[in-house]
Design a protein around this motif. Structure first.
Motif, PDB file in Angstrom:
ATOM      1  N   LEU A   1       0.832  -1.203   0.000  1.00  0.00           N
ATOM      2  CA  LEU A   1       0.000   0.000   0.000  1.00  0.00           C
ATOM      3  C   LEU A   1       0.869   1.256   0.000  1.00  0.00           C
ATOM      4  CD1 LEU A   1      -3.166   0.612   2.115  1.00  0.00           C
ATOM      5  CD2 LEU A   1      -1.331   2.277   2.162  1.00  0.00           C
ATOM      6  N   VAL A   2       1.861   1.292   0.892  1.00  0.00           N
ATOM      7  CA  VAL A   2       2.722   2.477   0.990  1.00  0.00           C
ATOM      8  C   VAL A   2       3.580   2.618  -0.260  1.00  0.00           C
ATOM      9  CG1 VAL A   2       4.599   3.553   2.292  1.00  0.00           C
ATOM     10  CG2 VAL A   2       2.747   2.383   3.502  1.00  0.00           C
ATOM     11  N   ARG A   3       4.155   1.528  -0.726  1.00  0.00           N
ATOM     12  CA  ARG A   3       5.035   1.596  -1.889  1.00  0.00           C
ATOM     13  C   ARG A   3       4.270   1.994  -3.151  1.00  0.00           C
ATOM     14  NH1 ARG A   3       7.559  -1.652  -5.868  1.00  0.00           N
ATOM     15  NH2 ARG A   3       9.777  -1.098  -6.133  1.00  0.00           N
ATOM     16  N   ALA A   4       3.030   1.539  -3.285  1.00  0.00           N
ATOM     17  CA  ALA A   4       2.236   1.912  -4.459  1.00  0.00           C
ATOM     18  C   ALA A   4       2.040   3.422  -4.529  1.00  0.00           C
ATOM     19  CB  ALA A   4       0.882   1.205  -4.430  1.00  0.00           C
ATOM     20  N   GLY A   5       1.949   4.070  -3.367  1.00  0.00           N
ATOM     21  CA  GLY A   5       1.795   5.514  -3.347  1.00  0.00           C
ATOM     22  C   GLY A   5       3.075   6.262  -3.639  1.00  0.00           C
TER      23      GLY A   5
ATOM     24  N   VAL B   1       4.297   9.449   5.316  1.00  0.00           N
ATOM     25  CA  VAL B   1       4.662   9.797   3.949  1.00  0.00           C
ATOM     26  C   VAL B   1       3.674  10.859   3.498  1.00  0.00           C
ATOM     27  CG1 VAL B   1       4.825   8.987   1.573  1.00  0.00           C
ATOM     28  CG2 VAL B   1       5.614   7.532   3.433  1.00  0.00           C
ATOM     29  N   ILE B   2       4.177  12.020   3.110  1.00  0.00           N
ATOM     30  CA  ILE B   2       3.325  13.133   2.682  1.00  0.00           C
ATOM     31  C   ILE B   2       3.699  13.479   1.247  1.00  0.00           C
ATOM     32  CG2 ILE B   2       2.567  15.483   3.159  1.00  0.00           C
ATOM     33  CD1 ILE B   2       3.341  15.097   6.049  1.00  0.00           C
ATOM     34  N   ARG B   3       2.715  13.440   0.349  1.00  0.00           N
ATOM     35  CA  ARG B   3       2.962  13.573  -1.088  1.00  0.00           C
ATOM     36  C   ARG B   3       2.102  14.681  -1.691  1.00  0.00           C
ATOM     37  NH1 ARG B   3       0.762   8.676  -3.516  1.00  0.00           N
ATOM     38  NH2 ARG B   3      -1.068   9.978  -3.899  1.00  0.00           N
ATOM     39  N   LEU B   4       2.662  15.371  -2.677  1.00  0.00           N
ATOM     40  CA  LEU B   4       1.938  16.406  -3.415  1.00  0.00           C
ATOM     41  C   LEU B   4       1.420  15.833  -4.727  1.00  0.00           C
ATOM     42  CD1 LEU B   4       4.165  19.591  -2.946  1.00  0.00           C
ATOM     43  CD2 LEU B   4       1.841  19.247  -2.086  1.00  0.00           C
ATOM     44  N   ASP B   5       0.130  16.020  -5.005  1.00  0.00           N
ATOM     45  CA  ASP B   5      -0.502  15.563  -6.241  1.00  0.00           C
ATOM     46  C   ASP B   5      -1.214  16.724  -6.907  1.00  0.00           C
ATOM     47  OD1 ASP B   5       0.235  12.894  -5.671  1.00  0.00           O
ATOM     48  OD2 ASP B   5      -1.574  12.630  -4.457  1.00  0.00           O
TER      49      ASP B   5
ATOM     50  N   ARG C   1      12.432  14.632   5.785  1.00  0.00           N
ATOM     51  CA  ARG C   1      13.395  14.267   4.751  1.00  0.00           C
ATOM     52  C   ARG C   1      12.676  13.953   3.447  1.00  0.00           C
ATOM     53  NH1 ARG C   1      16.909   9.521   7.203  1.00  0.00           N
ATOM     54  NH2 ARG C   1      15.000   9.086   8.377  1.00  0.00           N
ATOM     55  N   ARG C   2      13.343  14.261   2.358  1.00  0.00           N
ATOM     56  CA  ARG C   2      12.749  14.001   1.048  1.00  0.00           C
ATOM     57  C   ARG C   2      13.000  12.558   0.632  1.00  0.00           C
ATOM     58  NH1 ARG C   2      13.003  17.817  -4.370  1.00  0.00           N
ATOM     59  NH2 ARG C   2      11.579  16.527  -5.622  1.00  0.00           N
ATOM     60  N   ILE C   3      11.985  11.925   0.061  1.00  0.00           N
ATOM     61  CA  ILE C   3      12.097  10.553  -0.422  1.00  0.00           C
ATOM     62  C   ILE C   3      12.565  10.589  -1.874  1.00  0.00           C
ATOM     63  CG2 ILE C   3      10.854   8.396  -0.861  1.00  0.00           C
ATOM     64  CD1 ILE C   3       8.862   9.254   1.292  1.00  0.00           C
ATOM     65  N   THR C   4      13.609   9.847  -2.184  1.00  0.00           N
ATOM     66  CA  THR C   4      14.163   9.801  -3.530  1.00  0.00           C
ATOM     67  C   THR C   4      14.149   8.375  -4.057  1.00  0.00           C
ATOM     68  OG1 THR C   4      16.413   9.515  -2.685  1.00  0.00           O
ATOM     69  CG2 THR C   4      15.653  11.774  -3.046  1.00  0.00           C
ATOM     70  N   MET C   5      14.405   8.250  -5.346  1.00  0.00           N
ATOM     71  CA  MET C   5      14.405   6.927  -5.969  1.00  0.00           C
ATOM     72  C   MET C   5      15.770   6.246  -5.881  1.00  0.00           C
ATOM     73  SD  MET C   5      11.334   6.480  -7.013  1.00  0.00           S
ATOM     74  CE  MET C   5      11.506   5.140  -8.165  1.00  0.00           C
ATOM     75  N   ASP C   6      16.831   7.038  -5.707  1.00  0.00           N
ATOM     76  CA  ASP C   6      18.164   6.451  -5.734  1.00  0.00           C
ATOM     77  C   ASP C   6      19.055   6.899  -4.574  1.00  0.00           C
ATOM     78  OD1 ASP C   6      18.340   9.044  -6.495  1.00  0.00           O
ATOM     79  OD2 ASP C   6      19.378   8.695  -8.391  1.00  0.00           O
TER      80      ASP C   6
ATOM     81  N   ALA D   1      12.847   1.551   1.262  1.00  0.00           N
ATOM     82  CA  ALA D   1      13.235   1.698   2.664  1.00  0.00           C
ATOM     83  C   ALA D   1      12.100   2.316   3.472  1.00  0.00           C
ATOM     84  CB  ALA D   1      14.490   2.563   2.771  1.00  0.00           C
ATOM     85  N   VAL D   2      11.448   3.323   2.913  1.00  0.00           N
ATOM     86  CA  VAL D   2      10.346   3.983   3.617  1.00  0.00           C
ATOM     87  C   VAL D   2       9.173   3.031   3.793  1.00  0.00           C
ATOM     88  CG1 VAL D   2       8.617   5.803   3.451  1.00  0.00           C
ATOM     89  CG2 VAL D   2      11.003   6.302   2.921  1.00  0.00           C
ATOM     90  N   ALA D   3       8.788   2.334   2.729  1.00  0.00           N
ATOM     91  CA  ALA D   3       7.655   1.409   2.804  1.00  0.00           C
ATOM     92  C   ALA D   3       7.927   0.291   3.806  1.00  0.00           C
ATOM     93  CB  ALA D   3       7.363   0.825   1.425  1.00  0.00           C
ATOM     94  N   ALA D   4       9.153  -0.230   3.813  1.00  0.00           N
ATOM     95  CA  ALA D   4       9.499  -1.300   4.756  1.00  0.00           C
ATOM     96  C   ALA D   4       9.485  -0.785   6.184  1.00  0.00           C
ATOM     97  CB  ALA D   4      10.871  -1.870   4.403  1.00  0.00           C
TER      98      ALA D   4
END
Length: 443
Positions: free
Chosen positions: A83-87, A229-233, A282-287, A294-297
């Motif tokens: 669920l978290v990773r899909a977002g 996890v806070i995301r802008l859409d 902290r900002r979540i990045t792909m690399d 790491a965040v989802a886990a």
């Protein structure tokens, strides 16, 4: 165990145990399911537990608590991870373009209610707990200092340096009020982000959406803090990109402001609570170091835990329980006693502190998300059930019916829960799970 092994229906019993995934405390059901042709009323198929071992069907308990059933908790953890990773990167109905949306990992902590034993490290070296040259003596005669370098499994971690100085009332009330504090934080976050963008709230909703997924974690001292996890859409959620002016930096500014200004009050006691000063954004990045995996886990790990790390129970405390005889840490005992004391006050009945004393006052949901963040746990479970149903049809264990023309009539009764000690040994061997010292509730 020997009797079960020699049972003529052992193979079917073993099949039930495997399908329950190694559940430590499976639910026992007795009943039947019948499929009828809606047009003719003809019985097409019937399943009954009469021919099952002991006349019952064993199904997973589906608890989220790892302390009660590690197998079912692992399923819950895996679902939360998805669920978290899909977002964060898409999938499960969320477009992959969501990975380009600005996203933050935020930790909101509780304030201090008194000095406690802690483990601190710097450059890989363990530091003294509370080393003070001019350590003062508290009113109760305790020196407010500790020079020990605690190990990771030291039972004193989280214990107050002076229990009589520790604000047990504040700790319990903060846990009880923290869900309201979180709600106000999300509202203040949206208001501040709109103000930074020069928009009203209504105008912001027409151009951007702030989505989140959060989990609550207990600290060793017995208070909760939240990881989110806070995301802008865009205005349509994850399917639309946010406007160019909606940046991660602006979102971080709004987070810092909202965390600093929001408060929640327990009016009968004239106590006001706010978040602690230790805010991590902290900002979540792909690399980078903080990747989506790491965040989802990290978040999923805490979805299966409760207050066990504090040394309390994972069940409700009954009014007739003798607190002095419960097998819990003294710090947890005093927190529970404070819940009982405050819960008896008529002015605080809405907080339901007695019912949630085993949770040290916290009664909120451990993992929550905004509506548009990603998929839901219900959708993930429905997909898994549909996959299992398709497998049953493929192997001819379940006939293929046209759902629009078939009436399904089911009747189930609860017949107990758990496994005997011998059955637990067999189940552990069949499923490769580790057998803990907890006995089953076989009845």
């Amino acid at each position: 165990m020997i009797a079960r092994l020699h049972d003529p229906n052992y193979n079917r019993w073993a099949c039930q145990i495997k399908r329950a995934g190694g559940c430590r405390q499976p639910i026992h059901l007795r009943g039947k399911v019948e499929h009828y042709d809606q047009a003719t009323g003809q019985l097409l198929h019937r399943y009954s537990t009469i021919r099952e071992p002991d006349g019952i069907l064993r199904v997973p308990c589906k608890t989220r608590r790892a302390s009660r059933c590690p197998a079912c908790a692992e399923v819950y953890r895996a679902d939360t991870y998805q669920l978290v990773r899909a977002g964060l990167v898409g999938g499960k109905g969320v477009p992959e373009t969501v990975s380009a949306h600005p996203c933050l990992f935020v930790t909101l902590t509780a304030p201090s209610f008194g000095a406690v034993h802690v483990r601190r490290e710097k450059n890989g070296k363990v530091l003294p707990c509370h080393a003070r040259r001019d350590a003062k003596t508290c009113p109760h005669g305790q020196v407010v200092s500790c020079t020990d370098r605690h190990s990771a499994d030291d039972p004193r971690l989280g214990e107050p340096l002076c229990p009589d100085c520790y604000d047990y009332e504040g700790s319990v009330l903060f846990n009880a009020i923290s869900p309201e504090l979180w709600r106000r934080f999300t509202e203040a976050l949206r208001r501040r982000f709109a103000k930074l963008s020069g928009l009203t709230l209504k105008a912001l909703r027409e151009q951007a959406t702030i989505s989140f997924a959060k989990v609550a974690e207990y600290q060793r001292r017995g208070v909760v803090h939240f990881h989110a996890v806070i995301r802008l859409d865009g205005p349509d959620g994850p399917t639309s990109p946010p406007p160019s002016w909606a940046t991660a930096d602006a979102l971080a500014q709004a987070v810092h402001h909202a965390a600093a200004v929001v408060t929640a009050e327990v009016k009968p006691l004239s106590r006001t609570f706010r978040w602690g000063t230790q805010l991590d954004v902290r900002r979540i990045t792909m690399d980078g170091e903080l990747t989506e995996q790491a965040v989802a886990a990290y978040i999923a790990k805490y979805a299966t835990k409760a207050a066990e790390c504090v040394g309390t129970l994972d069940r409700r405390i009954q009014p007739l329980d003798d607190l002095a005889r419960l097998p819990i840490r003294e710090h947890a005992r005093r927190l529970i006693a404070e819940c009982m004391r405050l819960g008896a006050l008529d002015a605080l009945t809405d907080l339901r502190l007695i019912q949630w004393a085993h949770m040290l006052g916290f009664r909120g949901h451990f993992s929550t998300k905004s509506r548009r963040y990603s998929t839901t746990l219900g959708a993930l479970r429905a997909a898994r059930e549909e996959h299992m149903r398709a497998e049953e049809i493929t192997t001819d264990r379940l006939p293929l019916f046209d759902e629009d023309t078939v009436l399904v009539v089911a009747h189930w009764q609860y017949a107990g829960q758990g496994l005997s000690i011998g059955e637990q040994l067999l189940a552990a061997a069949l499923t490769g799970t580790r057998l803990s010292g907890a006995g089953g509730d076989h009845r």
